[in-house]
Design a protein around this motif. Structure first.
Motif, PDB file in Angstrom:
ATOM      1  N   GLU A  24      -0.624  -4.177   3.654  1.00 28.98           N
ATOM      2  CA  GLU A  24       0.575  -3.426   4.032  1.00 28.98           C
ATOM      3  C   GLU A  24       1.138  -3.970   5.341  1.00 28.98           C
ATOM      4  O   GLU A  24       0.412  -4.169   6.306  1.00 28.98           O
TER       5      GLU A  24
ATOM      6  N   PRO B 264       2.552  -0.646   9.940  1.00 32.06           N
ATOM      7  CA  PRO B 264       1.376   0.056  10.461  1.00 32.06           C
ATOM      8  C   PRO B 264       1.443   1.573  10.260  1.00 32.06           C
ATOM      9  O   PRO B 264       0.412   2.233  10.119  1.00 32.06           O
TER      10      PRO B 264
ATOM     11  N   THR C 158      -6.274  -3.578   0.224  1.00 32.42           N
ATOM     12  CA  THR C 158      -4.843  -3.347   0.018  1.00 32.42           C
ATOM     13  C   THR C 158      -4.079  -3.776   1.253  1.00 32.42           C
ATOM     14  O   THR C 158      -4.507  -3.530   2.390  1.00 32.42           O
TER      15      THR C 158
ATOM     16  N   THR D 131       0.816  -1.222   0.000  1.00 32.78           N
ATOM     17  CA  THR D 131       0.000   0.000   0.000  1.00 32.78           C
ATOM     18  C   THR D 131       0.846   1.268   0.000  1.00 32.78           C
ATOM     19  O   THR D 131       0.487   2.262  -0.657  1.00 32.78           O
TER      20      THR D 131
ATOM     21  N   ARG E  87      -4.477   5.331   5.202  1.00 30.34           N
ATOM     22  CA  ARG E  87      -5.903   5.463   5.569  1.00 30.34           C
ATOM     23  C   ARG E  87      -6.324   6.926   5.554  1.00 30.34           C
ATOM     24  O   ARG E  87      -7.418   7.258   5.092  1.00 30.34           O
TER      25      ARG E  87
ATOM     26  N   HIS F 194       2.823   3.098   7.609  1.00 32.61           N
ATOM     27  CA  HIS F 194       2.410   3.321   6.225  1.00 32.61           C
ATOM     28  C   HIS F 194       0.882   3.222   6.123  1.00 32.61           C
ATOM     29  O   HIS F 194       0.237   4.045   5.468  1.00 32.61           O
ATOM     30  N   ALA F 195       0.337   2.202   6.776  1.00 30.99           N
ATOM     31  CA  ALA F 195      -1.119   1.984   6.697  1.00 30.99           C
ATOM     32  C   ALA F 195      -1.890   3.172   7.266  1.00 30.99           C
ATOM     33  O   ALA F 195      -2.925   3.570   6.722  1.00 30.99           O
ATOM     34  N   GLU F 196      -1.359   3.751   8.344  1.00 29.08           N
ATOM     35  CA  GLU F 196      -2.036   4.892   8.966  1.00 29.08           C
ATOM     36  C   GLU F 196      -2.036   6.100   8.023  1.00 29.08           C
ATOM     37  O   GLU F 196      -3.054   6.779   7.860  1.00 29.08           O
TER      38      GLU F 196
ATOM     39  N   VAL G 230      -7.578  -1.058   4.135  1.00 30.63           N
ATOM     40  CA  VAL G 230      -6.146  -1.317   4.307  1.00 30.63           C
ATOM     41  C   VAL G 230      -5.997  -2.372   5.399  1.00 30.63           C
ATOM     42  O   VAL G 230      -6.476  -2.184   6.518  1.00 30.63           O
ATOM     43  N   ARG G 231      -5.365  -3.488   5.071  1.00 32.77           N
ATOM     44  CA  ARG G 231      -5.150  -4.545   6.073  1.00 32.77           C
ATOM     45  C   ARG G 231      -3.672  -4.632   6.412  1.00 32.77           C
ATOM     46  O   ARG G 231      -2.830  -4.789   5.519  1.00 32.77           O
ATOM     47  N   VAL G 232      -3.382  -4.565   7.700  1.00 33.12           N
ATOM     48  CA  VAL G 232      -1.996  -4.560   8.167  1.00 33.12           C
ATOM     49  C   VAL G 232      -1.539  -5.979   8.475  1.00 33.12           C
ATOM     50  O   VAL G 232      -2.250  -6.740   9.134  1.00 33.12           O
TER      51      VAL G 232
END
Ligand code: SAH
Ligand code: DHB
Ligand code: MG
Length: 223
Positions: free
Chosen positions: A89, A92, A87, A66, A99, A94-96, A113-115
């Motif tokens: 990733e 965490p 997506t 992601t 989002r 990057h995911a934040e 977005v799934r971590v």
């Protein structure tokens, strides 16, 4: 090796066919402010992903890798009402950032977005019977490319399309003794070649992101 005209031509393409985009520019700014590496696809490539999704009428899209959600936004914008993009990733942080960028793009209801380590997430998704997907975009840790391809194939419908970024790597893909990322690209080519359910090719690209390439494969068979 890089030619400054590659970037100038990308500027030209963006100027003529893509235009200024406050949401995507804000995403890139947020990524930079958070210290994310600037390894997103280029604008021209992002729109190419978007058009590919529209060409096949993709309703369910899977992305592996992601970062800040730049490519996710391009792909998510191609979805019809009720469509969904998942997506994956590992980081965490990057995911934040992703989002927040996705929310700002008004796509929070379509993109999840799934971590986690993508191979684990993909195995869990497969076990849960998720999919099938119409389009998969693989763009994470390159040594796992062939593993992601295998998992993606198991969850992609016949007629679906699997794309993989960064398979040329400045031409280093032809170096059989290349680094682990080159080996990852080569393993992807080998896996596509060995898989009768896939028909694929790759297109080399130059531009704002240097010299690289995208692989594309269609899942053969009747839907
Ligand atoms: N598709 C993005 C760029 C992705 S960069 C874009 O074009 O905008 C690659 C991303 O893959 C990074 O955010 C990295 O943290 C993530 N990644 C690396 N290893 C991973 C793994 N094992 N599982 C999931 N994501 C991973
Ligand atoms: C790298 C990863 C990418 O996804 C990309 O588009 C460019 C570079 C990297 O890991 O170096
Ligand atoms: Mg990439």
């Amino acid at each position: 090796m890089a030619d400054e005209r590659w970037g100038l031509v990308d500027d030209y393409i963006v100027d003529r066919l893509i235009g200024a985009d406050a949401v995507l520019e804000a995403a890139l700014h947020a990524n930079a402010a958070a210290g994310l590496p600037a390894i997103d696809v280029s604008a021209a490539q992002g729109k190419w992903l978007h058009l590919t999704a529209r060409m096949i009428g993709a309703r369910r899209i899977l992305e592996v890798g992601t970062l800040g959600g730049y490519s996710s936004i391009w792909l998510g914008r191609a979805l019809p009402a009720g469509g969904r993009l998942t997506t994956l990733e590992i980081d965490p942080r990057h995911a934040e950032v992703a989002r927040a960028n996705i929310e700002r793009a008004g796509l929070g209801d379509r993109i999840e977005v799934r971590v986690g380590a993508a191979l684990d997430t993909l195995a869990a998704m497969r076990a849960a019977g998720e999919g099938p997907f119409d389009l998969v975009f693989i763009d994470a840790d390159k040594p796992n490319n062939a593993n992601y391809l295998r998992e993606a194939l198991a969850m992609t419908r016949p007629g679906g399309v699997i794309l993989c970024d960064n398979v040329v790597r400045g031409g280093r893909v032809i170096d059989a003794a290349g680094d682990e990322n080159v080996q990852g690209a080569r393993a992807l080519f080998d896996a596509i070649a060995a898989e009768p359910r896939l028909s694929g090719t790759a297109i080399q690209t130059v531009g704002a992101k240097g010299w690289d390439g995208l692989a594309i494969a269609i899942v053969q068979g009747v839907a």
